[in-house]
Design an enzyme around this catalytic site. Sequence first.
Site, short mmCIF file in Angstrom:
data_model
loop_
_atom_site.label_atom_id
_atom_site.label_comp_id
_atom_site.label_asym_id
_atom_site.label_seq_id
_atom_site.Cartn_x
_atom_site.Cartn_y
_atom_site.Cartn_z
N TYR A 42 -0.23 -0.03 10.42
CA TYR A 42 -0.55 -0.50 9.08
C TYR A 42 0.58 -0.19 8.11
O TYR A 42 1.02 -1.04 7.33
CB TYR A 42 -1.84 0.15 8.60
CG TYR A 42 -2.28 -0.28 7.21
CD1 TYR A 42 -2.59 -1.61 6.93
CD2 TYR A 42 -2.39 0.66 6.18
CE1 TYR A 42 -2.99 -2.00 5.67
CE2 TYR A 42 -2.79 0.27 4.91
CZ TYR A 42 -3.09 -1.06 4.65
OH TYR A 42 -3.48 -1.44 3.39
N SER A 60 0.84 -1.19 0.00
CA SER A 60 0.00 0.00 0.00
C SER A 60 0.88 1.24 0.00
O SER A 60 2.03 1.21 0.48
CB SER A 60 -0.89 0.02 1.24
OG SER A 60 -1.52 1.28 1.40
#
Length: 318
Positions: A184, A158
Amino acid sequence: MSRITTPFTRESTADEVIADANLSGRRAVVTGGASGIGVETARALAAAGAEVTLAVRNLEAGRQAAAGISAKTGNPGVFVAPLELADRASVAAFAASWEGPLHLLINNAGVMAEPLNRTPEGWEHQFATNHLGHFGLALGLHPALAAAGNARIVSVSSSAHLRSGIVFDDIHFENRPYDEWSAYGQSKTANVLFAVEATKRWAPDGITANALMPGGIRTALQRHQDPEANPWLKEIFDNYPWKTVEQGAATSVLLAVSPLLAGVGGRYFEDCNEALPHAPGDEGGNVPGASGDGVAAHALDPEAATRLWDISLEMLDR
């Protein structure tokens, strides 16, 4: 190394990038293959003739997805197997049950920006799921990948990797305040570093690995975000140019099948092309799901990749 570019763009779909591929006789595993871009990735691979196994937490959802893929593609070779990435026993069981060669391992499953959650080992859950689970899976499947002769590993990362490198002194937030987006981001950096180190170690076995940013896609991955309670998120959710699921799966499928990637690994892609270096001061990566932000130097650092690999082995008692 020259940058890899393709005729495809952020608007391209999985079907478009796989249009000329014939995957008959090839076998693929797609983690998280029951929903989101995972099921679309699996469908595209099956449509090109691959045998596909959906590695999923929810077996019933997996069976429904597999039946849907077979009905759409006419390919009966779509199977389902249980996999809980945050559970070492589950990962080991999946790998032990695999027989024969494996040509494609699509590390697609993941969790994003969830409240603090720990595994029984005390590991931060996003790192445990997004990195350690897939790391252990790849280790367990290494013999099958090597047997294929020209296997590829595709890891879904990501642009959030721009938010955090690996905080080696406190990976699991034991001595620093927990921040769901930093956690994350760290796990997504780990996905890229895995591709760097796996390619270095396993290229002699014919195995290469690459990572990617799929783009912003509205899926269950955002289940922990409430835009109505967060003005920052609401602005993003309301105004961001979201991709369709078909577009979101395109870069994963490209890395799995494109002849341009033959023998190439340790790289990071976005919008169906190798990403440019991230420009300092361009903080688009702080937007969850943004694309076109490039790759951070910390995600391609070979020393960090080796250190992460060794630490991950220690965590898994390997």
